[in-house]
Scaffold this motif. Structure first.
Motif, PDB file in Angstrom:
ATOM      1  N   ALA A 183       1.497   1.020   2.270  1.00 58.24           N
ATOM      2  CA  ALA A 183       1.187   1.763   3.494  1.00 58.24           C
ATOM      3  C   ALA A 183       1.759   3.165   3.451  1.00 58.24           C
ATOM      4  CB  ALA A 183       1.712   1.008   4.705  1.00 58.24           C
ATOM      5  N   THR A 184       2.917   3.326   2.776  1.00 59.24           N
ATOM      6  CA  THR A 184       3.515   4.662   2.681  1.00 59.24           C
ATOM      7  C   THR A 184       2.574   5.625   1.968  1.00 59.24           C
ATOM      8  OG1 THR A 184       5.734   3.699   2.653  1.00 59.24           O
ATOM      9  CG2 THR A 184       5.496   5.956   1.829  1.00 59.24           C
ATOM     10  N   GLN A 185       1.846   5.145   0.967  1.00 63.35           N
ATOM     11  CA  GLN A 185       0.907   5.985   0.245  1.00 63.35           C
ATOM     12  C   GLN A 185      -0.378   6.231   1.035  1.00 63.35           C
ATOM     13  OE1 GLN A 185       1.590   7.522  -2.608  1.00 63.35           O
ATOM     14  NE2 GLN A 185       3.634   6.610  -2.638  1.00 63.35           N
ATOM     15  N   SER A 186      -0.830   5.217   1.782  1.00 59.90           N
ATOM     16  CA  SER A 186      -2.135   5.329   2.451  1.00 59.90           C
ATOM     17  C   SER A 186      -2.056   5.964   3.831  1.00 59.90           C
ATOM     18  CB  SER A 186      -2.786   3.939   2.554  1.00 59.90           C
ATOM     19  OG  SER A 186      -1.910   3.042   3.234  1.00 59.90           O
ATOM     20  N   ILE A 187      -1.004   5.687   4.586  1.00 66.62           N
ATOM     21  CA  ILE A 187      -0.908   6.262   5.938  1.00 66.62           C
ATOM     22  C   ILE A 187       0.319   7.144   6.097  1.00 66.62           C
ATOM     23  CG2 ILE A 187      -2.142   4.319   6.959  1.00 66.62           C
ATOM     24  CD1 ILE A 187       0.514   3.240   7.976  1.00 66.62           C
ATOM     25  N   GLY A 188       1.051   7.375   4.992  1.00 64.26           N
ATOM     26  CA  GLY A 188       2.258   8.194   5.085  1.00 64.26           C
ATOM     27  C   GLY A 188       1.990   9.640   5.421  1.00 64.26           C
TER      28      GLY A 188
END
Length: 641
Positions: A183-188
C-alpha cells in the motif's frame, strides 16, 4: 460636431500601484491588463509542507492533488486484484491451521465484497472523471475507501489472534506487513489515504500483542508499531518528490508557453515591421523623388537672368512641405527609439491643462484647416499631476491621429473631472475603429482595417498610438477608447487631479536674437554649410569648423565675440560634443551658451549639463525650433515655455 452614443469602453493599461482604479462592470479589457486576485482561501494540507498563499502556489496545489487522485485511481484495479489474491492465500492458511472455517469464510467474503465495491468505484470514475471542480470530493472518497480496506485487513487480528500458535501469529504479521508495504507504494503518493489505511490495518494487531502477557508478543507489537512508523515516514517523502516533479513540470510548461508567446510576438512584430518598412520606404522614396525633381528646376531658375520669383517661391514652399513630411516620419521613429531605450525621464509636477491643449491646437490647427476641419479646444481650469513634456507628447499624438483619420466635421478636445482624477478627452467625427480591433489600437504598426478610407496624404504609420500607450505608461495613466464605425472615436487619458499652483508671471519675450557670432562644429561638411547659410540668412556671423582643431583656432582668434556654440554630439568615436564644449569654454574662459544636436534618440542631458546652459536638440531640427532655442539660450529669462 456630430455626437455618437457610447458603445463600449476599453480600459487599457491600468496605472501601476493604484488599486482604486477598477474596471467598470461590462467593460471589455485589453489582453495587456492583468487579473488581480484578492486573497486565496486556505487549502487543506494534502500531504504538503507549504500552504498556498498566492496564485502560483494555488495552481501547484491543485495540480498536485489532481495528480495524486489520478495515481490512486490508476493503481486501484491492481490493488483490488492483489488484495483478493493475498486474502485468499491467508484464508487458506488459516483453515489449514485449524481455525474455524465459518469465521475464515466470513472474513474472506467481507474482503471480496469490499474489493468489488472498490472496483465499482473505479467503474464510476470511468464514467465521471475527476476534474478541478470535484477533485477534492474524489480525494475524500478514495481516502474513505482506503480506510475501509485497512479496517477489513485489521479485523484479521481480532478472531484469529492465537497466542498459543506462534506460526499463525507470524503468518498474520507477515500478511499485514506485506499488504502495508504494498500500500505504501500504491497509495503512498497521497498522505491522507496512506494514513487512513495503515493505522486501522496494523494497529489492532499491535495493540493485541502489546497487551498480551507474553513478553515476546509485546516485542512483536512494538516492532509492528515501529514498522508502521517507518512505512508512514517513507510514504511521507513520496508526496514531496511528486510535488517537486510537478513543480518542475509546471515551470517547464510555463517556460514553453513563454517561449511560444515570445516567438509568436516576435513573428507578429516582424510581420508588422515588414509591412511598416514597406510603407515607410515608399513614403521616404516619394519625397526624395520629389526633391530630385525640384532641384533641377531650382537650378534652372537660378541660372535664368530674370528668374520668376513666384515660381521660386512655389518651389521653395513645396520643397519645405516635402522635407516636413520626411521630418515627421523620422520624428516618429526617433520618439519610438527614445521610448524603447528608456531615455525619457519623467518628472511629475502639478501642471495646468489649458496651456498644453493650446499648444497642441496651435501646432495642428493649420493641418486641420487644410482638410476643412475645425479643432475646438474647450478651456478648462483643471490641473493634473504629470510631466508636462510627456503629456504634451500624448495629446499631440492623440489630436494628430484624430485629424489624420477625420475627413469631415472636426475634433473636440477638453477635460472632465472624474472623482479625484481628471480625464482629458479627444473626440473626432472620423472613420471610427471596428469593435473587434479595439484591443489592438495601441500596438506598434497597427492601422485599422478601414484606414484605407483616409486619404493617402494623411494616412499615418501606425506608431502614434503606440507612442501614446508607452508615454501614458510612464505617467502611470489610464487610457480609455470608445469608437463607433463610421461615426468617430473618443480617446481619453485619466490622470490624478492636482490643485492649482501659483505660477510666476511670464517674463516679456525678448526679440529674436540677431547679429550673433555663432561657432558651428560638425564633422559633416554639408551640415556646416547648411547651418552657415541658414544662420547667415538670419543675420548672424557663422564660424564653421569640421574638426576640434579648427574650432579651437577659431575660438582663440574670436574669443571676445563668440556668443553661442552649435555643436554636433557625435564628432568622433572617442570624442563627443559635450567634451568639445568644455574645451572651447576653457579656451574662452567663460560659460558660452551651447546647443548640442544629435541624431541618437538615446542621448539625454543630465541636470548638471542643463544647468551649464547646454540645450539638446534631436535631428532633424526644425528651423523654427532652432531659432527658438537660440533665443532661449541667449535670453534664458525670457525662454518660451
Amino acid at each position: 460636431m456630430k455626437t455618437h452614443p457610447r458603445t463600449w469602453e476599453l480600459e487599457a493599461y491600468l496605472s501601476r500601484g493604484r488599486a482604486g482604479n477598477s474596471i467598470p462592470c461590462g467593460a471589455r479589457t485589453s489582453p495587456h491588463v492583468g487579473t488581480t486576485w484578492h486573497g486565496v482561501r486556505e487549502q487543506i494540507r494534502w500531504g504538503m509542507d507549504v500552504m498556498p498563499s498566492n496564485l502560483d502556489t494555488l495552481r501547484l496545489e491543485q495540480r498536485l492533488l489532481h495528480e495524486q487522485v489520478g495515481i490512486l485511481l490508476r493503481h486501484l484495479p491492481g490493488m483490488v486484484l492483489g488484495t483478493v489474491m493475498l486474502a485468499s492465500g491467508a484464508a487458506w492458511l488459516l483453515i489449514l491451521r485449524g481455525l474455524p472455517g465459518s469465521y475464515v469464510l466470513a472474513w474472506w467474503c467481507a474482503m471480496v465484497a469490499y474489493s468489488a465495491g472498490r472496483l465499482g468505484l473505479y467503474a464510476w470514475h470511468r464514467r465521471h472523471p475527476h476534474h478541478e471542480g470535484n477533485v477534492r470530493q474524489w480525494a475524500w472518497v478514495l481516502t474513505a475507501a482506503s480506510a475501509g480496506a485497512g479496517m477489513v485487513w485489521g479485523s484479521i487480528a481480532l478472531p484469529f489472534f492465537t497466542p498459543e500458535d506462534p506460526f499463525t501469529l507470524a503468518m498474520i504479521a507477515f500478511v499485514l506487513c506485506g499488504i502495508l508495504a504494498s500500500a505504501t507504494q500504491s497509495i503512498g503518493s497521497f498522505w491522507p489515504a496512506q494514513v487512513s489505511f495503515s493505522i486501522p490495518c496494523l494497529m489492532p494487531f499491535a495493540i493485541r500483542c502489546l497487551f498480551d502477557a507474553d513478553p515476546s508478543l509485546n516485542m512483536l507489537g512494538l516492532l509492528s508499531l515501529l514498522y508502521l512508523v517507518f512505512t508512514a515516514s517513507f510514504a511521507r517523502s513520496i508526496p514531496r518528490s511528486l510535488r517537486e516533479s510537478i513543480q518542475l513540470r509546471i515551470e517547464n510548461e510555463q517556460l514553453v508557453d513563454h517561449l511560444t508567446a515570445a516567438k509568436e510576438h516576435a513573428e507578429s512584430s516582424d510581420r508588422r515591421k515588414t509591412r511598416f518598412l514597406a510603407a515607410a520606404s515608399h513614403d521616404l522614396r516619394q519625397p526624395i523623388h520629389a526633391m530630385g525633381l525640384f532641384v533641377p528646376s531650382l537650378q534652372r531658375l537660378v541660372r535664368d537672368p530674370q528668374p520668376s520669383h513666384r515660381e521660386l517661391a512655389d518651389i521653395a514652399d513645396r520643397m519645405q512641405s516635402v522635407l516636413g513630411s520626411m521630418g515627421q516620419l523620422l520624428q516618429v521613429l526617433m520618439e519610438m527609439s527614445r521610448l524603447d531605450s528608456g531615455a525619457v525621464t519623467v518628472r511629475r509636477t502639478p501642471c495646468a491643462i489649458n496651456p498644453i491643449l493650446s499648444q497642441v491646437g496651435e501646432v495642428l490647427r493649420e493641418q486641420a484647416q487644410s482638410k476643412g476641419l475645425r479643432i475646438r479646444i474647450v478651456q478648462t481650469p483643471l490641473w493634473v499631476e504629470a510631466d508636462p513634456a510627456v503629456l504634451h507628447t500624448i495629446l499631440l499624438n492623440l489630436v494628430a491621429n484624430a485629424v489624420r483619420y477625420t475627413e469631415e466635421g472636426g475634433v473636440l478636445v477638453g477635460a472632465r473631472r472624474r472623482g479625484n482624477n481628471v480625464e482629458i478627452q479627444v473626440w473626432d467625427t472620423g472613420i471610427g475603429i471596428p469593435e473587434q480591433e479595439l484591443p489592438q489600437v495601441f500596438d506598434e504598426f497597427y492601422q485599422a482595417s478601414n484606414a484605407a478610407r483616409a486619404s493617402a496624404r494623411s494616412r499615418g504609420f501606425g506608431l502614434g498610438l503606440s507612442i501614446v500607450h508607452r508615454s501614458a505608461d510612464l505617467l502611470g495613466a489610464r487610457l480609455v477608447v470608445r469608437s463607433r464605425l463610421g461615426r468617430g472615436s473618443l480617446f481619453g487619458l485619466l490622470l490624478p487631479g492636482s490643485r492649482p499652483v501659483s505660477e510666476p508671471p511670464m517674463p516679456p519675450r525678448a526679440p529674436a536674437a540677431s547679429g550673433l557670432v555663432v561657432l558651428v562644429l560638425d564633422n559633416d561638411e554639408q551640415i556646416v554649410r547648411a547651418l552657415t547659410h541658414l544662420l547667415s540668412g538670419w543675420g548672424h556671423t557663422v564660424l564653421g569648423a569640421r574638426t576640434m582643431r579648427e574650432a579651437l583656432v577659431l575660438a582663440w582668434n574670436n574669443d571676445a565675440s563668440i556668443s553661442l556654440f552649435v555643436v554636433d554630439y557625435h564628432l568622433s568615436e572617442d570624442f563627443n560634443g559635450l567634451q568639445a564644449i568644455a574645451r572651447l569654454r576653457g579656451i574662452l574662459e567663460r560659460e558660452v551658451p551651447a546647443l548640442v544636436i544629435t541624431g541618437d534618440a538615446s542621448i539625454q542631458l543630465t541636470d548638471g549639463d542643463m544647468q551649464q546652459d547646454i540645450t539638446l536638440l534631436h535631428k532633424p531640427v526644425d528651423p523654427q525650433a532652432l531659432q527658438r532655442r537660440m533665443d532661449e539660450a541667449i535670453h534664458p529669462a525670457a525662454g518660451i515655455v
